[in-house]
Design an enzyme around this catalytic site. Sequence first.
Site, mmCIF file in Angstrom:
data_model
loop_
_atom_site.group_PDB
_atom_site.id
_atom_site.type_symbol
_atom_site.label_atom_id
_atom_site.label_comp_id
_atom_site.label_asym_id
_atom_site.label_seq_id
_atom_site.Cartn_x
_atom_site.Cartn_y
_atom_site.Cartn_z
ATOM 1 N N PRO A 1 -14.045 18.448 3.164
ATOM 2 C CG PRO A 1 -12.980 18.491 1.093
ATOM 3 C CD PRO A 1 -13.871 19.304 1.978
ATOM 4 C CE LYS B 1 -24.916 7.830 -1.960
ATOM 5 N NZ LYS B 1 -24.460 6.580 -2.600
ATOM 6 C CD GLU C 1 -22.959 5.420 12.317
ATOM 7 O OE1 GLU C 1 -23.659 4.769 11.523
ATOM 8 O OE2 GLU C 1 -23.340 5.727 13.449
#
Length: 734
Positions: free
Chosen positions: A621, A690, A694
């Site tokens: 995180p 994932k 971007e």
Amino acid sequence: MKFDRAAGQNPIDQLHVVGHPLDRIDGRFKTTGTAPYAYERHDVVPHQAYGYIIGSAVAKGRVTRMDVARAKAAPGVLAILTTLDMPALKNGPRNTAKLFGGPQISHYHQATAIVVAETFEQARAAAALIETEYDQDEGQFDLKQAQHGARPVPAANGSRADRIGDFEKAFSASATRLDETYTTPDQTHAMMEPHATLAAWEGEKLTLWTSNQMIAWNRRDIATALGLSEENVRVDSPYIGGGFGGKLFLRSDAVLAALGAKAAGRPVKVALTRPFIMNNTTHRSATIQRIRIGTDRDGRIMAIAHESTSGNLPHGRPEAAIDQTKLLYAGPNRLTAMRLAVLDLPEGNAMRAPGEASGLMALEIAMDEMAERLRMDPVRFRILNDTQVDPEKPGRPFSQRHLVECLEHGAEKFGWSHRKARPASVREGEWLIGMGVAAGFRNNLLTKSAARVRLDSQGIVTVETDMTDIGTGTYTILAQTAAEMMGVSINQVRVVLGDSDFPVSAGSGGQWGANNSAAGVYAACVKLRENVAEKLGLPSAEAQFSGGNVHAGNSVFPLGQAAHEGELVAEDAIEYADVDKRYQQSTFASHFVEVGVNGFTGEIRIRQMLAVCSAGRILNPKTARNQVIGAMTMGAGAALMEELSVDTRRGFFVNHDLAGYEVPVHADIPHQEVIFLDEVDPLSSPMKAKGVGELGLCGVAAAIANAVYNATGVRIRDYPVTLDKHLAHLPRMS
């Protein structure tokens, strides 16, 4: 390892190390200045010389003469190589612009010579003595003029456009319609570290210590350009000071460092100057985007069309600004199309979130405008038009899609209910206050990635892969993956990256790096676990790895004992079957922004930013948040200040340095909040993760533009949203 079905329970799910916000293990080296970047590789090879590259002073034409006599006689000069000394080098499949050789000039600052000298200053001084003459041609540098001759880019089926249903008929019959045009400018990556390479030859073998995001691509393309076998090329890039896509491809620094080293008989290092980075390498191409949306009376989209025109060199690729519109919102009648104009500007190519970054800058303003015409809340309008299947292929579901949750959670956290629907209705003194929202979207790309892992008798695990770290935290997440798989602490893992002698990874780009490269390490660790169990005489299916030990039944062995006779080595790759064909894999976000606009001066200040991201399992995180806040900052630049100004007479980017090309600084950015939805995607990889780097950019600029409109009532459809575009139209301040 083949990945062809949803991942089941596996060792990563223990989350002893993965999923924790650990500090970056490379942070200590970067903050103490001991992380070696390409231009700082002073100790890898002796007798280094310096190269200085000269670029064309014209944008189109031919070099007719280069007089190097005075330059060769200058102090310290070892060699000079000009573009007239050799034919044009062969381009690999990923380069559009010519890198070197031959008289033909395709764009401004195309490399025309390299001067090699004992010092950088001597090389630069000698370069100024070279006299070059040109036969100059007329060029096309203005996208607005060139758009009329732009050619259609064939759609997936070879037609001029992708069509679903009957867009024109459905649009004409729609109760509410929008038909607007939006523009985005040329933009540059503006990474901190310049493109730089140190090249050295040993016989026919070439080593490049360089700054490049994709090691295997770079190795293959330099071999193609120089006519070498790949086995005779080694590329080493352990640390990269930013790339954003600008370092995906082979560029002139690597090519001319290699050629200069051959000519001088010495190792040569080259760093591109900032004007050269902006005019000689690649940039994000400008776009002109027409968006049409038609809805029924309830606000459901019945027809949606997105057509985009961009420019590039001949045989170049378009900025695929339509990509997200194919997948983001429901609607039975659809049209997407791209047109490409030939421009004689430097090469347009990938820049962080190519396609979606530019496309969402337009689409998400259009969605805001449509919601206003419907007198509907912009969040509600987006939720109403959500889809759980690919709108173009309704039989193909998303593997995971939580855009609605992103929007709902973000609206609640941000205090969206306090937003005033009527623009220019909230004031604090001389400041007009507004809120904006936009959806974020970026595809999750699956690509093969390999790694090698080693275990020694001390229980130390070493990971080797040619994967790169462009400031994203790759060292750390790969260490976390190996630690989780082998049941050790992260301090017992050593990660070595960026060397073409290592197994070929996914590389860093397209936000595919983290998930795929970690899955490659996972695959290699599965093999290593099997080897360990075999060495210890344990059933591999029963072996459990934790606390630095291996457990099976009543047996417990220190992990390192398996390697007491010698190091154990395992290598494997993650290879995907057709899961991404059967399921659409994407990531989603909501972006919320509050701005203040000075009612007298038009100055825009961002006051709050929030991103809520849906991107599978978050491996770390802390590093993920860093990526998202960096992307949000980049989005602020795209919205409010970033623009390469084109001299449409001479064909070059005028503001080609960091003084003239403005990017956000600390004073421009408030505290940014990032929330990750708690989710996993078993169809993405064994990591169930994932990409996210971007996604944090996609939609941000539109959220800011929508907030500016909500504050002022002035709708700007041409980026960047600068004060001169709305100053004359601001509401009167009493």
